[in-house]
Design a protein around this motif. Structure first.
Motif, PDB file in Angstrom:
ATOM      1  N   GLY A 168       0.768  -1.227   0.000  1.00  0.00           N
ATOM      2  CA  GLY A 168       0.000   0.000   0.000  1.00  0.00           C
ATOM      3  C   GLY A 168       0.802   1.282   0.000  1.00  0.00           C
ATOM      4  N   ARG A 169       2.130   1.159  -0.057  1.00  0.00           N
ATOM      5  CA  ARG A 169       2.980   2.353  -0.060  1.00  0.00           C
ATOM      6  C   ARG A 169       3.997   2.241  -1.185  1.00  0.00           C
ATOM      7  N   ASP A 170       4.569   3.378  -1.565  1.00  0.00           N
ATOM      8  CA  ASP A 170       5.569   3.336  -2.628  1.00  0.00           C
ATOM      9  C   ASP A 170       6.911   2.879  -2.083  1.00  0.00           C
ATOM     10  N   ALA A 171       7.601   2.080  -2.899  1.00  0.00           N
ATOM     11  CA  ALA A 171       8.936   1.586  -2.575  1.00  0.00           C
ATOM     12  C   ALA A 171       9.782   1.676  -3.841  1.00  0.00           C
ATOM     13  N   ILE A 172      11.090   1.543  -3.686  1.00  0.00           N
ATOM     14  CA  ILE A 172      12.026   1.702  -4.793  1.00  0.00           C
ATOM     15  C   ILE A 172      12.612   0.358  -5.207  1.00  0.00           C
ATOM     16  N   PHE A 173      12.667   0.104  -6.513  1.00  0.00           N
ATOM     17  CA  PHE A 173      13.495  -0.994  -7.013  1.00  0.00           C
ATOM     18  C   PHE A 173      14.625  -0.375  -7.848  1.00  0.00           C
ATOM     19  N   THR A 174      15.797  -1.005  -7.825  1.00  0.00           N
ATOM     20  CA  THR A 174      17.000  -0.417  -8.423  1.00  0.00           C
ATOM     21  C   THR A 174      17.800  -1.463  -9.177  1.00  0.00           C
ATOM     22  N   GLN A 231      -6.602   0.291  -6.965  1.00  0.00           N
ATOM     23  CA  GLN A 231      -5.257  -0.139  -6.580  1.00  0.00           C
ATOM     24  C   GLN A 231      -5.347  -0.879  -5.260  1.00  0.00           C
ATOM     25  N   ALA A 232      -4.376  -1.694  -4.965  1.00  0.00           N
ATOM     26  CA  ALA A 232      -4.433  -2.504  -3.748  1.00  0.00           C
ATOM     27  C   ALA A 232      -4.381  -1.655  -2.482  1.00  0.00           C
ATOM     28  N   GLY A 233      -3.696  -0.528  -2.555  1.00  0.00           N
ATOM     29  CA  GLY A 233      -3.539   0.274  -1.350  1.00  0.00           C
ATOM     30  C   GLY A 233      -4.453   1.472  -1.319  1.00  0.00           C
ATOM     31  N   LYS A 234      -4.722   1.980  -0.123  1.00  0.00           N
ATOM     32  CA  LYS A 234      -5.489   3.207   0.057  1.00  0.00           C
ATOM     33  C   LYS A 234      -4.718   4.097   1.013  1.00  0.00           C
ATOM     34  N   PRO A 235      -4.596   5.363   0.722  1.00  0.00           N
ATOM     35  CA  PRO A 235      -5.095   6.066  -0.453  1.00  0.00           C
ATOM     36  C   PRO A 235      -4.306   5.709  -1.703  1.00  0.00           C
ATOM     37  N   PHE A 236      -4.813   6.142  -2.850  1.00  0.00           N
ATOM     38  CA  PHE A 236      -4.169   5.859  -4.125  1.00  0.00           C
ATOM     39  C   PHE A 236      -2.764   6.474  -4.165  1.00  0.00           C
ATOM     40  N   VAL A 237      -1.801   5.703  -4.676  1.00  0.00           N
ATOM     41  CA  VAL A 237      -0.423   6.176  -4.818  1.00  0.00           C
ATOM     42  C   VAL A 237      -0.171   6.447  -6.306  1.00  0.00           C
ATOM     43  N   PRO A 238      -0.019   7.708  -6.711  1.00  0.00           N
ATOM     44  CA  PRO A 238       0.108   8.029  -8.136  1.00  0.00           C
ATOM     45  C   PRO A 238       1.554   7.966  -8.635  1.00  0.00           C
ATOM     46  N   TRP A 239       1.682   7.985  -9.974  1.00  0.00           N
ATOM     47  CA  TRP A 239       2.952   8.163 -10.682  1.00  0.00           C
ATOM     48  C   TRP A 239       3.987   7.103 -10.329  1.00  0.00           C
TER      49      TRP A 239
END
Length: 232
Positions: free
Chosen positions: A49-55, A198-206
Motif C-alpha cells: 500500500g505504499r511506494d517503494a524503490i526498485f533499483t 489499486q491494492a492500497g489506500k489512499p491511491f499512490v500516483p505516478w
C-alpha cells in the motif's frame, strides 16, 4: 512529423509512454552522462500500500561516464528483482497476464546498462501497440558535442521533424521563439491525473508503468497512454 527525446528509464511512469504515443520518432539518449540518484536505473512500485524503490545496481565507475558506458553490477540478481515484483503484485488482478512479459524483460542477458534498458522499452512499446520509431541518439548523424536546446534542434533537423514534443519540465529549458526561428514547433505534453483501483489506500500516483499494468487490462492501458494527456 513529431519527435520526442528522452533519457533511458527502466520501467518508467506512464508519461514516458504517453510521449511515445504522441511522437512519430522517439529518440533515446545513450551518449548522455549518467545521472546519479536519478531515475535511469530505478523506479517506484507499490509495496503493502505504499511506494517503494526498485533499483538496478551498477558496477563502480566514474560519475562522468555516459549511460552507454555503464554496466550492471555482477551482484545484480534478476531472480531477486522478479521475486520482489511477484511478492508485491501476486494478488493484483492482471498479474498472470503481465508477469511473463516482466520476466522476459528482466531476464534479458544484456550487461550494458543502456542495452538492458533499451530492450525493455522496445518490448513495452510493442506490448502497448505504439507505432513510433525508436532511435538511439548516437546513431543520428549530428554534432554530438552540442548540448541542451542546440542538440535537440539538430536532432529535429536530422530526422526531418517539424514538431518537438517534450514533458512539461522542459518549459524552463526550451524557448518557443528559438524553435520557430528554426522552422520547428515546440509543444509540451501534460499527463492527465490518472487514478485506478489499486491494492492500497489512499491511491499512490505516478508509480512505474508496472503498477498500471498490474491493475488494468491492456485495452484500458492503451486508452490511458493514448488519450489521457494534453499537448500544449
Amino acid at each position: 512529423m513529431k519527435l520526442a527525446i528522452m533519457q533511458p528509464y527502466f520501467f518508467p511512469y506512464i508519461g514516458y509512454f504517453q510521449l511515445m504515443a504522441a511522437a512519430d520518432v522517439f529518440i533515446v539518449y545513450d551518449n548522455i552522462q549518467y545521472t546519479k540518484k536519478g531515475w535511469i536505473n530505478r523506479n517506484r512500485f507499490l509495496l503493502n500500500g505504499r511506494d517503494a524503490i526498485f533499483t538496478l545496481p551498477l558496477s563502480k565507475a566514474s560519475d562522468f561516464l555516459d549511460v552507454r558506458d555503464r554496466t550492471l553490477a555482477e551482484s545484480y540478481s534478476r531472480a531477486d528483482l522478479l521475486n520482489k515484483l511477484q511478492g508485491a503484485y501476486r494478488r493484483a488482478p492482471y498479474f498472470d497476464a503481465v508477469f511473463p512479459l516482466l520476466t522476459t524483460i528482466v531476464n534479458d542477458p544484456a550487461n550494458n546498462l543502456f542495452d538492458y534498458i533499451f530492450q525493455s522499452l522496445e518490448k513495452l512499446k510493442d506490448y502497448f501497440g505504439l507505432g513510433c520509431q525508436l532511435r538511439i541518439s548516437s546513431s543520428v548523424d549530428i554534432d554530438h558535442a552540442l548540448r541542451g536546446q542546440d542538440k535537440v534542434i539538430e536532432l529535429c533537423h536530422a530526422v526531418n521533424a517539424s514538431t518537438y514534443v517534450n514533458p512539461p519540465g522542459g518549459r524552463d529549458l526550451y524557448a518557443r521563439p528559438d524553435f520557430l526561428e528554426q522552422g520547428l514547433e515546440l509543444r509540451f505534453l501534460q499527463p492527465g491525473m490518472i487514478e485506478y483501483p489499486q491494492a492500497g489506500k489512499p491511491f499512490v500516483p505516478w508509480l512505474s508503468i508496472i503498477d498500471i499494468m498490474m491493475f488494468n487490462d491492456i485495452d484500458e492501458i492503451k486508452r490511458l497512454i493514448t488519450t489521457e494527456y494534453e499537448l500544449n
